[in-house]
Design a protein around this motif. Structure first.
Motif, mmCIF file in Angstrom:
data_model
loop_
_atom_site.group_PDB
_atom_site.id
_atom_site.type_symbol
_atom_site.label_atom_id
_atom_site.label_comp_id
_atom_site.label_asym_id
_atom_site.label_seq_id
_atom_site.Cartn_x
_atom_site.Cartn_y
_atom_site.Cartn_z
ATOM 1 N N GLY A 151 -82.717 -56.062 -9.414
ATOM 2 C CA GLY A 151 -82.120 -55.213 -8.385
ATOM 3 C C GLY A 151 -83.064 -54.960 -7.227
ATOM 4 N N HIS A 152 -84.343 -54.719 -7.533
ATOM 5 C CA HIS A 152 -85.329 -54.511 -6.468
ATOM 6 C C HIS A 152 -85.506 -55.771 -5.623
ATOM 7 N N VAL A 153 -85.503 -56.930 -6.284
ATOM 8 C CA VAL A 153 -85.623 -58.197 -5.552
ATOM 9 C C VAL A 153 -84.422 -58.395 -4.632
ATOM 10 N N LEU A 154 -83.223 -58.120 -5.151
ATOM 11 C CA LEU A 154 -82.013 -58.271 -4.331
ATOM 12 C C LEU A 154 -82.036 -57.321 -3.137
ATOM 13 N N LEU A 155 -82.541 -56.110 -3.349
ATOM 14 C CA LEU A 155 -82.647 -55.155 -2.243
ATOM 15 C C LEU A 155 -83.610 -55.668 -1.176
ATOM 16 N N SER A 156 -84.702 -56.279 -1.599
ATOM 17 C CA SER A 156 -85.652 -56.838 -0.625
ATOM 18 C C SER A 156 -85.012 -57.968 0.171
ATOM 19 N N TRP A 157 -84.098 -58.705 -0.459
ATOM 20 C CA TRP A 157 -83.376 -59.751 0.266
ATOM 21 C C TRP A 157 -82.474 -59.150 1.343
ATOM 22 N N VAL A 158 -81.820 -58.051 1.002
ATOM 23 C CA VAL A 158 -80.929 -57.391 1.958
ATOM 24 C C VAL A 158 -81.710 -56.902 3.173
ATOM 25 N N VAL A 159 -82.931 -56.424 2.939
ATOM 26 C CA VAL A 159 -83.736 -55.850 4.014
ATOM 27 C C VAL A 159 -84.379 -56.930 4.886
ATOM 28 N N THR A 160 -84.614 -58.102 4.313
ATOM 29 C CA THR A 160 -85.398 -59.142 5.008
ATOM 30 C C THR A 160 -84.840 -59.493 6.376
ATOM 31 N N LEU A 161 -83.567 -59.831 6.448
ATOM 32 C CA LEU A 161 -83.008 -60.292 7.721
ATOM 33 C C LEU A 161 -83.026 -59.208 8.800
ATOM 34 N N PRO A 162 -82.500 -58.000 8.533
ATOM 35 C CA PRO A 162 -82.534 -56.989 9.602
ATOM 36 C C PRO A 162 -83.943 -56.560 9.991
ATOM 37 N N LEU A 163 -84.887 -56.547 9.039
ATOM 38 C CA LEU A 163 -86.262 -56.181 9.382
ATOM 39 C C LEU A 163 -86.886 -57.229 10.290
ATOM 40 N N ALA A 164 -86.735 -58.514 9.945
ATOM 41 C CA ALA A 164 -87.276 -59.581 10.788
ATOM 42 C C ALA A 164 -86.599 -59.583 12.159
ATOM 43 N N ALA A 165 -85.289 -59.346 12.179
ATOM 44 C CA ALA A 165 -84.568 -59.295 13.451
ATOM 45 C C ALA A 165 -85.064 -58.152 14.322
ATOM 46 N N SER A 166 -85.281 -56.992 13.718
ATOM 47 C CA SER A 166 -85.746 -55.824 14.476
ATOM 48 C C SER A 166 -87.136 -56.054 15.055
ATOM 49 N N LEU A 167 -88.038 -56.611 14.233
ATOM 50 C CA LEU A 167 -89.398 -56.855 14.715
ATOM 51 C C LEU A 167 -89.407 -57.903 15.830
ATOM 52 N N ALA A 168 -88.618 -58.965 15.647
ATOM 53 C CA ALA A 168 -88.549 -60.006 16.680
ATOM 54 C C ALA A 168 -87.921 -59.461 17.971
ATOM 55 N N TRP A 169 -86.888 -58.645 17.830
ATOM 56 C CA TRP A 169 -86.251 -58.035 19.002
ATOM 57 C C TRP A 169 -87.228 -57.162 19.764
ATOM 58 N N LEU A 170 -87.988 -56.340 19.021
ATOM 59 C CA LEU A 170 -88.934 -55.420 19.644
ATOM 60 C C LEU A 170 -90.012 -56.194 20.406
ATOM 61 N N LEU A 171 -90.548 -57.223 19.794
ATOM 62 C CA LEU A 171 -91.589 -57.999 20.465
ATOM 63 C C LEU A 171 -91.041 -58.743 21.676
ATOM 64 N N ALA A 172 -89.829 -59.300 21.529
ATOM 65 C CA ALA A 172 -89.235 -60.019 22.655
ATOM 66 C C ALA A 172 -89.005 -59.119 23.852
ATOM 67 N N VAL A 173 -88.574 -57.891 23.593
ATOM 68 C CA VAL A 173 -88.358 -56.923 24.674
ATOM 69 C C VAL A 173 -89.687 -56.593 25.367
ATOM 70 N N MET A 174 -90.723 -56.419 24.551
ATOM 71 C CA MET A 174 -92.036 -56.078 25.113
ATOM 72 C C MET A 174 -92.623 -57.242 25.912
ATOM 73 N N VAL A 175 -92.509 -58.466 25.379
ATOM 74 C CA VAL A 175 -93.084 -59.621 26.057
ATOM 75 C C VAL A 175 -92.329 -59.970 27.328
ATOM 76 N N ALA A 176 -91.015 -59.754 27.313
ATOM 77 C CA ALA A 176 -90.176 -60.130 28.454
ATOM 78 C C ALA A 176 -90.371 -59.218 29.652
ATOM 79 N N ARG A 177 -90.951 -58.055 29.453
ATOM 80 C CA ARG A 177 -91.124 -57.109 30.551
ATOM 81 C C ARG A 177 -92.202 -57.572 31.530
#
Length: 361
Positions: free
Chosen positions: A335-361
């Motif tokens: 169950g803990h492993v499956l939860l980490s899978w659920v979190v992986t995509l939105p966490l990576a998306a959020s971090l990439a979005w944040l960096l892209a916004v900062m770099v694009a400025r």
């Protein structure tokens, strides 16, 4: 910017190795077939070999993980996009490795592609491509692996370990009648399967084989096959970041990625290895072999046809499927492993979005 992309891609490959390199040998170490150090060494060598072979077998994955088809080509070629994808995925995998969760680099890369694409393309993604080419294979592959694992257990069951000796004994003379009606004497060797005590009483068998030792060797070879398959499947996804940025040439990119993956695995595999080998379930060599063969077959098949499945998802699915048949699964850990899978995509998306916004400025 090219230098920053190079460092980010190698950092991602390093963390990929730390999280993924050992997964093929999870059942081998868990069953006590090899020590951790022996398993880690073989896992690293097989991964490196698979990465080199990916130059010839998995070119379709390079195109998919460059972002082409998911975002417009001009966005996919932008250095800000490539850098954001690499950093978002790398940070996500690093955090998962730190806490011992076996997550998918493929999943993190998809999240990074989505997050950076939204930030740099006014929120517009090709959602049909995202669903059909990425998410559907990612969701179906662990389910298929688990079903195959459960089916494999039902076919092989748990062998009787007392019957561990296979012998071929001296042939016996048997009278037979040939085509002309003449009586002839033919010799037929006899195959005997029994316990070690019974085999020890036989007079000089022609061949004597320990079934358990033979299964251990085959089990280890199956683990090598998984790590090889993972190297084939994952290396192009990471090399795509370097190729899209034109930081390095094709062959040099693959070699650099392979070296970084090998180093990360050698240095930081332990926590994820303990989760998959010791905490999730316990398998013997027979059931571990079944799980490994399923994983290797599915990953190699997917690599050949450019389907971006996750070695992690397939491996965990097959191990859980076989373990469910044995009734040895620790569902809390799963169950803990499956939860980490659920979190992986939105966490990576959020971090990439944040960096892209900062770099694009």
């Amino acid at each position: 910017m090219e230098f920053a992309i190079l460092i980010a891609a190698l950092f991602l490959a390093f963390n990929n190795g730390a999280n993924d390199n050992f997964k093929g040998f999870a059942t081998v170490w868990g069953s006590g077939t090899l020590s951790y150090r022996q398993a880690l060494t073989l896992a690293t060598l097989a991964t490196v070999l698979g990465g080199v072979v990916s130059l010839f077998l998995a070119q379709a994955l390079v195109q998919q993980f460059s972002g082409k088809g998911l975002v417009p080509d001009d966005v996919a070629r932008a250095p800000e996009f490539i850098l954001s994808v690499a950093v978002g995925a790398a940070m996500t995998i690093m955090l998962a490795t730190r806490f011992g969760f076996p997550v998918s680099t493929t999943h993190a890369l998809i999240g990074g592609l989505c997050g950076a694409g939204i930030a740099l393309n006014s929120g517009a993604l090709h959602y049909t491509t995202l669903l059909n080419s990425f998410l559907v294979p990612m969701l179906l592959s662990p389910i298929l692996a688990a079903l195959l694992g459960l089916s494999a257990y039902r076919l092989i069951r748990k062998r009787v370990k007392a019957r561990d000796c296979l012998c071929v004994v001296e042939p016996q003379l048997e009278p037979t009648v040939n085509g002309t009606g003449t009586l002839a004497m033919h010799r037929f060797p006899e195959l005997v399967v029994g316990d070690n005590a019974a085999c020890a009483q036989m007079d000089a068998p022609l061949v004597r084989v320990s079934i358990s030792k033979s299964m251990d060797r085959v089990h280890t070879l199956s683990a090598v096959a998984i790590c090889f398959a993972r190297g084939v499947n994952d290396t192009p996804k990471l090399a795509a970041l370097l190729l899209a940025s034109h930081a390095l040439g094709s062959q040099v990119s693959v070699i650099a990625i392979v070296i970084a993956m090998g180093a990360g695995g050698l240095l930081f595999s332990r926590r994820v290895a303990e989760t998959m080998s010791k905490k999730m379930t316990r398998l013997d060599e027979t059931s571990g072999l079944a799980a490994n063969l399923i994983t290797a077959s599915l990953v190699l098949f997917a690599s050949k046809f450019g389907v971006p499945v996750s070695t992690t998802h397939v491996s965990v699915g097959s191990i859980a499927g076989v373990g469910a048949g044995l009734k040895t699964v620790n569902w809390r850990t799963v169950g803990h492993v499956l939860l980490s899978w659920v979190v992986t995509l939105p966490l990576a998306a959020s971090l990439a979005w944040l960096l892209a916004v900062m770099v694009a400025r």
